[in-house]
Design a protein around this motif. Structure first.
Motif, PDB file in Angstrom:
ATOM      1  N   LYS A  20       0.841  -1.200   0.000  1.00  0.00           N
ATOM      2  CA  LYS A  20       0.000   0.000   0.000  1.00  0.00           C
ATOM      3  C   LYS A  20       0.875   1.248   0.000  1.00  0.00           C
ATOM      4  CE  LYS A  20      -3.941  -2.108   2.259  1.00  0.00           C
ATOM      5  NZ  LYS A  20      -4.767  -2.193   3.455  1.00  0.00           N
ATOM      6  N   LEU A  21       1.945   1.212   0.770  1.00  0.00           N
ATOM      7  CA  LEU A  21       2.873   2.341   0.786  1.00  0.00           C
ATOM      8  C   LEU A  21       3.539   2.515  -0.571  1.00  0.00           C
ATOM      9  CD1 LEU A  21       4.452   1.989   4.314  1.00  0.00           C
ATOM     10  CD2 LEU A  21       3.109   3.922   3.468  1.00  0.00           C
ATOM     11  N   GLN A  22       3.838   1.406  -1.244  1.00  0.00           N
ATOM     12  CA  GLN A  22       4.449   1.490  -2.570  1.00  0.00           C
ATOM     13  C   GLN A  22       3.527   2.221  -3.543  1.00  0.00           C
ATOM     14  OE1 GLN A  22       7.572   0.714  -3.404  1.00  0.00           O
ATOM     15  NE2 GLN A  22       7.153   1.551  -5.425  1.00  0.00           N
ATOM     16  N   LEU A  23       2.243   1.931  -3.480  1.00  0.00           N
ATOM     17  CA  LEU A  23       1.280   2.618  -4.341  1.00  0.00           C
ATOM     18  C   LEU A  23       1.202   4.104  -4.000  1.00  0.00           C
ATOM     19  CD1 LEU A  23      -1.614  -0.015  -4.390  1.00  0.00           C
ATOM     20  CD2 LEU A  23       0.013   0.507  -6.224  1.00  0.00           C
ATOM     21  N   MET A  24       1.254   4.425  -2.725  1.00  0.00           N
ATOM     22  CA  MET A  24       1.217   5.827  -2.314  1.00  0.00           C
ATOM     23  C   MET A  24       2.479   6.560  -2.762  1.00  0.00           C
ATOM     24  SD  MET A  24      -0.445   5.260   1.462  1.00  0.00           S
ATOM     25  CE  MET A  24      -0.456   6.968   1.960  1.00  0.00           C
ATOM     26  N   ILE A  25       3.621   5.887  -2.704  1.00  0.00           N
ATOM     27  CA  ILE A  25       4.881   6.477  -3.164  1.00  0.00           C
ATOM     28  C   ILE A  25       4.821   6.747  -4.662  1.00  0.00           C
ATOM     29  CG2 ILE A  25       7.332   5.926  -3.596  1.00  0.00           C
ATOM     30  CD1 ILE A  25       7.309   4.593  -0.777  1.00  0.00           C
ATOM     31  N   GLU A  26       4.312   5.790  -5.422  1.00  0.00           N
ATOM     32  CA  GLU A  26       4.177   5.978  -6.866  1.00  0.00           C
ATOM     33  C   GLU A  26       3.258   7.151  -7.170  1.00  0.00           C
ATOM     34  OE1 GLU A  26       2.947   2.197  -8.453  1.00  0.00           O
ATOM     35  OE2 GLU A  26       4.808   1.232  -7.832  1.00  0.00           O
ATOM     36  N   ARG A  27       2.188   7.291  -6.407  1.00  0.00           N
ATOM     37  CA  ARG A  27       1.252   8.400  -6.603  1.00  0.00           C
ATOM     38  C   ARG A  27       1.929   9.738  -6.316  1.00  0.00           C
ATOM     39  NH1 ARG A  27      -1.178  12.024  -8.163  1.00  0.00           N
ATOM     40  NH2 ARG A  27      -3.171  12.777  -7.457  1.00  0.00           N
ATOM     41  N   GLU A  28       2.704   9.821  -5.244  1.00  0.00           N
ATOM     42  CA  GLU A  28       3.417  11.058  -4.922  1.00  0.00           C
ATOM     43  C   GLU A  28       4.430  11.401  -6.014  1.00  0.00           C
ATOM     44  OE1 GLU A  28       2.960  13.421  -2.543  1.00  0.00           O
ATOM     45  OE2 GLU A  28       1.220  12.261  -1.937  1.00  0.00           O
ATOM     46  N   ASN A  29       5.126  10.400  -6.531  1.00  0.00           N
ATOM     47  CA  ASN A  29       6.075  10.631  -7.626  1.00  0.00           C
ATOM     48  C   ASN A  29       5.371  11.193  -8.855  1.00  0.00           C
ATOM     49  OD1 ASN A  29       8.676  10.017  -6.698  1.00  0.00           O
ATOM     50  ND2 ASN A  29       8.304   7.831  -6.891  1.00  0.00           N
ATOM     51  N   GLU A  30       4.214  10.626  -9.184  1.00  0.00           N
ATOM     52  CA  GLU A  30       3.446  11.118 -10.326  1.00  0.00           C
ATOM     53  C   GLU A  30       3.022  12.569 -10.107  1.00  0.00           C
ATOM     54  OE1 GLU A  30       0.254   8.314 -10.579  1.00  0.00           O
ATOM     55  OE2 GLU A  30       1.563   6.725 -11.347  1.00  0.00           O
ATOM     56  N   GLU A  31       2.622  12.900  -8.896  1.00  0.00           N
ATOM     57  CA  GLU A  31       2.195  14.261  -8.592  1.00  0.00           C
ATOM     58  C   GLU A  31       3.370  15.233  -8.698  1.00  0.00           C
ATOM     59  OE1 GLU A  31      -0.574  17.216  -7.739  1.00  0.00           O
ATOM     60  OE2 GLU A  31      -0.833  15.142  -8.361  1.00  0.00           O
ATOM     61  N   ILE A  32       4.530  14.833  -8.226  1.00  0.00           N
ATOM     62  CA  ILE A  32       5.733  15.675  -8.318  1.00  0.00           C
ATOM     63  C   ILE A  32       6.075  15.933  -9.784  1.00  0.00           C
ATOM     64  CG2 ILE A  32       8.239  15.701  -7.921  1.00  0.00           C
ATOM     65  CD1 ILE A  32       7.584  14.222  -5.234  1.00  0.00           C
ATOM     66  N   ILE A  33       6.004  14.910 -10.605  1.00  0.00           N
ATOM     67  CA  ILE A  33       6.293  15.055 -12.037  1.00  0.00           C
ATOM     68  C   ILE A  33       5.267  15.988 -12.684  1.00  0.00           C
ATOM     69  CG2 ILE A  33       6.294  13.817 -14.250  1.00  0.00           C
ATOM     70  CD1 ILE A  33       7.529  11.424 -12.643  1.00  0.00           C
ATOM     71  N   ARG A  34       3.990  15.841 -12.323  1.00  0.00           N
ATOM     72  CA  ARG A  34       2.944  16.694 -12.876  1.00  0.00           C
ATOM     73  C   ARG A  34       3.173  18.157 -12.501  1.00  0.00           C
ATOM     74  NH1 ARG A  34      -1.461  19.129 -11.470  1.00  0.00           N
ATOM     75  NH2 ARG A  34      -1.492  18.365  -9.340  1.00  0.00           N
ATOM     76  N   ILE A  35       3.515  18.417 -11.242  1.00  0.00           N
ATOM     77  CA  ILE A  35       3.770  19.786 -10.789  1.00  0.00           C
ATOM     78  C   ILE A  35       4.985  20.363 -11.507  1.00  0.00           C
ATOM     79  CG2 ILE A  35       4.512  21.174  -8.803  1.00  0.00           C
ATOM     80  CD1 ILE A  35       2.770  19.272  -7.069  1.00  0.00           C
ATOM     81  N   GLN A  36       6.032  19.563 -11.622  1.00  0.00           N
ATOM     82  CA  GLN A  36       7.249  20.023 -12.292  1.00  0.00           C
ATOM     83  C   GLN A  36       6.973  20.334 -13.763  1.00  0.00           C
ATOM     84  OE1 GLN A  36      10.597  17.490 -11.705  1.00  0.00           O
ATOM     85  NE2 GLN A  36      11.963  18.740 -12.924  1.00  0.00           N
ATOM     86  N   SER A  37       6.200  19.489 -14.402  1.00  0.00           N
ATOM     87  CA  SER A  37       5.856  19.719 -15.800  1.00  0.00           C
ATOM     88  C   SER A  37       5.052  21.007 -15.957  1.00  0.00           C
ATOM     89  CB  SER A  37       5.046  18.534 -16.324  1.00  0.00           C
ATOM     90  OG  SER A  37       4.593  18.778 -17.616  1.00  0.00           O
ATOM     91  N   ARG A  38       4.115  21.205 -15.055  1.00  0.00           N
ATOM     92  CA  ARG A  38       3.316  22.420 -15.106  1.00  0.00           C
ATOM     93  C   ARG A  38       4.181  23.653 -14.849  1.00  0.00           C
ATOM     94  NH1 ARG A  38      -0.933  21.920 -10.986  1.00  0.00           N
ATOM     95  NH2 ARG A  38       0.558  22.948  -9.647  1.00  0.00           N
ATOM     96  N   ALA A  39       5.125  23.550 -13.909  1.00  0.00           N
ATOM     97  CA  ALA A  39       6.000  24.684 -13.590  1.00  0.00           C
ATOM     98  C   ALA A  39       6.915  25.021 -14.758  1.00  0.00           C
ATOM     99  CB  ALA A  39       6.831  24.374 -12.350  1.00  0.00           C
ATOM    100  N   GLU A  40       7.356  24.022 -15.497  1.00  0.00           N
ATOM    101  CA  GLU A  40       8.238  24.272 -16.641  1.00  0.00           C
ATOM    102  C   GLU A  40       7.512  24.952 -17.788  1.00  0.00           C
ATOM    103  OE1 GLU A  40       9.845  20.410 -17.416  1.00  0.00           O
ATOM    104  OE2 GLU A  40      11.317  20.567 -15.798  1.00  0.00           O
TER     105      GLU A  40
END
Length: 139
Positions: A20-40
């Motif tokens: 369950k933690l692995q899924l939550m970690i993957e979700r946080e990584n996806e969110e970080i990538i989305r924010i970074q993409s939007r910021a760029e």
């Protein structure tokens, strides 16, 4: 018999926290990538007319959001490492096959079918050995 099942169910619930933690970690990584993409995509615009510096505010907000998600990611990873260590500690006294079944199931997130193929056992035998392994471990 009911006492053993309840105990095994509780052990499985604790062991499944790693995945369950692995899924939550993957979700946080996806969110970080989305924010970074939007910021760029945010670019400052220059004009001769004075305006508010909206793009700098957006970039700052994106950086703050990314920092929050990085902190959350760090917390999740620390918790996952702790649970992983608990699983290895709990399984260390099991014999080879029982040890592998626990690790394949709860660390590698394999299905019982995949474990059976990997170990060259029948599906029912893997289920039986999994129950035996749960009875022996103490989490």
């Amino acid at each position: 018999m009911t006492e053993i099942r309840k105990s095994n169910q509780e052990k499985k619930r604790l062991l499944l926290q790693y995945n369950k933690l692995q899924l939550m970690i993957e979700r946080e990584n996806e969110e970080i990538i989305r924010i970074q993409s939007r910021a760029e995509k945010i670019t400052p615009s220059f004009s001769s007319q004075p305006k508010g510096n909206v793009s700098v505010d957006k970039i700052q907000k994106a950086i703050e959001q990314q920092e929050q998600h990085l902190n959350k990611l760090s917390e999740l990873m620390s918790e996952q490492i702790h649970i992983c260590q608990q699983i290895y500690e709990a399984a260390r006294n099991l014999d080879g096959t029982l040890y592998l079944i626990i690790l394949y199931k709860y660390i590698d997130n394999m299905t019982f079918e995949q474990i059976a193929v990997k170990l060259n056992y029948s599906f029912r035998q893997v289920l039986r050995l999994h129950g035996k392994a749960l009875a022996f471990i103490d989490v």
